[in-house]
Design a protein around this motif. Structure first.
Motif, PDB file in Angstrom:
ATOM      1  N   LEU A   1      51.305  62.099  34.777  1.00 28.45           N
ATOM      2  CA  LEU A   1      50.692  60.962  34.860  1.00 28.45           C
ATOM      3  C   LEU A   1      50.116  61.474  37.551  1.00 28.45           C
ATOM      4  N   LEU A   2      48.805  60.346  36.643  1.00 29.24           N
ATOM      5  CA  LEU A   2      48.283  60.497  38.807  1.00 29.24           C
ATOM      6  C   LEU A   2      48.119  58.904  38.908  1.00 29.24           C
ATOM      7  N   THR A   3      49.023  58.819  39.739  1.00 31.26           N
ATOM      8  CA  THR A   3      49.906  57.906  39.591  1.00 31.26           C
ATOM      9  C   THR A   3      48.229  57.594  41.197  1.00 31.26           C
ATOM     10  N   GLY A   4      48.729  56.044  41.421  1.00 32.26           N
ATOM     11  CA  GLY A   4      47.811  55.579  43.046  1.00 32.26           C
ATOM     12  C   GLY A   4      46.634  54.920  42.335  1.00 32.26           C
ATOM     13  N   ALA A   5      46.397  54.149  42.019  1.00 30.10           N
ATOM     14  CA  ALA A   5      45.133  53.402  41.424  1.00 30.10           C
ATOM     15  C   ALA A   5      43.416  53.773  42.446  1.00 30.10           C
ATOM     16  N   PRO A   6      43.665  53.397  43.410  1.00 30.46           N
ATOM     17  CA  PRO A   6      42.559  53.025  44.231  1.00 30.46           C
ATOM     18  C   PRO A   6      41.547  54.754  43.947  1.00 30.46           C
ATOM     19  N   PRO A   7      42.076  55.821  44.510  1.00 31.44           N
ATOM     20  CA  PRO A   7      42.079  57.324  44.772  1.00 31.44           C
ATOM     21  C   PRO A   7      40.464  57.544  43.714  1.00 31.44           C
ATOM     22  N   PHE A   8      40.904  56.639  41.985  1.00 28.51           N
ATOM     23  CA  PHE A   8      40.004  57.383  40.823  1.00 28.51           C
ATOM     24  C   PHE A   8      39.805  56.037  40.700  1.00 28.51           C
ATOM     25  N   MET A   9      39.500  54.928  41.468  1.00 30.40           N
ATOM     26  CA  MET A   9      38.686  53.453  40.783  1.00 30.40           C
ATOM     27  C   MET A   9      37.642  53.896  41.336  1.00 30.40           C
TER      28      MET A   9
ATOM     29  N   PRO B   1      44.305  53.863  36.728  1.00 31.91           N
ATOM     30  CA  PRO B   1      43.408  53.233  36.468  1.00 31.91           C
ATOM     31  C   PRO B   1      44.213  53.329  34.078  1.00 31.91           C
ATOM     32  N   GLN B   2      43.406  54.152  34.133  1.00 34.55           N
ATOM     33  CA  GLN B   2      42.901  54.816  32.682  1.00 34.55           C
ATOM     34  C   GLN B   2      44.384  54.281  31.481  1.00 34.55           C
ATOM     35  N   MET B   3      45.404  54.054  31.952  1.00 36.75           N
ATOM     36  CA  MET B   3      46.866  53.628  31.911  1.00 36.75           C
ATOM     37  C   MET B   3      46.962  52.181  31.197  1.00 36.75           C
ATOM     38  N   GLN B   4      46.617  51.657  33.161  1.00 39.77           N
ATOM     39  CA  GLN B   4      46.664  50.178  33.370  1.00 39.77           C
ATOM     40  C   GLN B   4      44.820  49.686  31.719  1.00 39.77           C
TER      41      GLN B   4
ATOM     42  N   VAL C   1      39.973  47.546  42.546  1.00 45.00           N
ATOM     43  CA  VAL C   1      40.463  47.203  41.076  1.00 45.00           C
ATOM     44  C   VAL C   1      38.916  46.214  40.498  1.00 45.00           C
ATOM     45  N   ALA C   2      39.266  45.515  41.450  1.00 46.61           N
ATOM     46  CA  ALA C   2      38.322  43.815  40.364  1.00 46.61           C
ATOM     47  C   ALA C   2      36.856  45.036  40.491  1.00 46.61           C
ATOM     48  N   ASP C   3      36.227  45.830  41.223  1.00 48.45           N
ATOM     49  CA  ASP C   3      34.794  46.216  40.940  1.00 48.45           C
ATOM     50  C   ASP C   3      35.368  47.055  39.345  1.00 48.45           C
ATOM     51  N   TYR C   4      35.930  48.076  39.960  1.00 46.55           N
ATOM     52  CA  TYR C   4      36.730  49.233  38.571  1.00 46.55           C
ATOM     53  C   TYR C   4      36.645  48.062  37.792  1.00 46.55           C
ATOM     54  N   MET C   5      37.281  47.346  37.174  1.00 45.55           N
ATOM     55  CA  MET C   5      37.765  46.244  36.398  1.00 45.55           C
ATOM     56  C   MET C   5      36.405  45.983  35.218  1.00 45.55           C
ATOM     57  N   THR C   6      35.624  45.415  36.636  1.00 44.03           N
ATOM     58  CA  THR C   6      34.483  44.410  35.937  1.00 44.03           C
ATOM     59  C   THR C   6      33.354  45.938  35.320  1.00 44.03           C
ATOM     60  N   ALA C   7      33.240  47.114  35.844  1.00 48.88           N
ATOM     61  CA  ALA C   7      32.423  48.617  35.159  1.00 48.88           C
ATOM     62  C   ALA C   7      33.938  49.169  33.962  1.00 48.88           C
ATOM     63  N   ALA C   8      34.771  48.625  33.612  1.00 50.30           N
ATOM     64  CA  ALA C   8      35.638  49.111  32.589  1.00 50.30           C
ATOM     65  C   ALA C   8      35.404  47.801  31.226  1.00 50.30           C
ATOM     66  N   GLY C   9      34.627  47.121  31.922  1.00 50.91           N
ATOM     67  CA  GLY C   9      34.258  45.608  30.333  1.00 50.91           C
ATOM     68  C   GLY C   9      35.186  44.816  31.190  1.00 50.91           C
ATOM     69  N   PHE C  10      36.055  44.415  31.770  1.00 50.81           N
ATOM     70  CA  PHE C  10      36.666  43.157  32.209  1.00 50.81           C
ATOM     71  C   PHE C  10      36.339  41.969  32.703  1.00 50.81           C
TER      72      PHE C  10
END
Length: 240
Positions: free
Chosen positions: A73-81, A107-110, A135-144
């Motif tokens: 598990l790679l925790t810490g969302a921003p680097p991957f987002m 991010p993938q887990m969430q 977070v908001a930019d990533y989640m928008t790109a993920a379809g949320f």
């Protein structure tokens, strides 16, 4: 690996050396699951620091794979987002194949947690204005659709001081202002607030995806363990 835990072992690369949240996760997991943590040392919480950390995540994931863990598990969302969902997926797929071990990011887990409840529109809370935008930019790109994402803005080194009660009040206010929300999303593994999940789900009657609970849920799924601790919400109680 020089030892065996009878239900399996998860390796974790964590972004900071703050105490508290790792201990919280371990208390939530049932007996027989081991955790091997390797810790980075984020201090600034800046985009430059996040992006510069990716080679260290890769190095530490490789070391965990050499130890024979069952999942990384790679925790810490921003680097991957900051990579966006597609580039993140390409990178993590390549690492999983090379290390011959499942690798998954925060991010993938969430995202998986939100999708398990068919949540498309949510309200969310983070703990910095910078992280909030990432977070908001990533989640928008993920379809949320984030109906509202508002941070509890504190200095990066004081995240752990945010209380369950403070987070509950913040999220409840946002939710009541956006009645179309299908769920609640609480990213960021730096705050010791896992107990807020059950409180919010009971009072607001929608599912909650919280970073620490998403970590526990992912470990259960990959190790095939169905025993969960009560009092931490639907993601762990139902294991969707």
């Amino acid at each position: 690996m020089g030892f065996t835990l009878w239900r399996g072992v998860a390796g974790m690369v964590r972004p900071t050396r703050r105490p508290g949240t790792l201990e919280e996760l371990i208390r939530i997991l049932p007996e027989g699951i081991g955790i091997i943590p390797l810790l980075l040392n984020f201090k600034a919480g800046s985009n430059a620091e996040f992006l510069a950390s990716l080679p260290l995540y890769e190095q530490y994931a490789s070391e965990l794979a050499e130890q024979g863990v069952d999942v990384i598990l790679l925790t810490g969302a921003p680097p991957f987002m900051l990579l966006g969902p597609e580039k993140e997926a390409e990178l993590i797929d390549e690492w999983s194949k090379r290390f011959k071990t499942p690798v998954i990011t925060d991010p993938q887990m969430q995202v998986a947690g939100l999708r398990s409840f068919n949540v498309k529109r949510f309200i969310g809370a983070s703990y910095s204005a910078l992280q909030n935008k990432i977070v908001a930019d990533y989640m928008t790109a993920a379809g949320f659709q984030a109906l509202a994402m508002e941070p509890i803005d504190v200095p990066f080194d004081q995240v752990a001081q945010i209380s369950v009660e403070q987070l509950y009040s913040h999220v409840r206010r946002l939710f009541r202002s956006h009645p179309g929300a299908e769920g609640i999303y609480i990213p960021g593994g730096g705050w010791q607030t896992a107990r807020v999940v059950k409180l919010l789900e009971t009072d607001l009657r929608v599912p909650v995806v919280h970073a620490t609970i998403a970590n526990a849920w992912t470990i259960h799924k990959h190790l095939g363990v169905r025993e969960t601790a009560p009092g931490y919400g639907r993601l762990l109680a139902e294991l969707p």
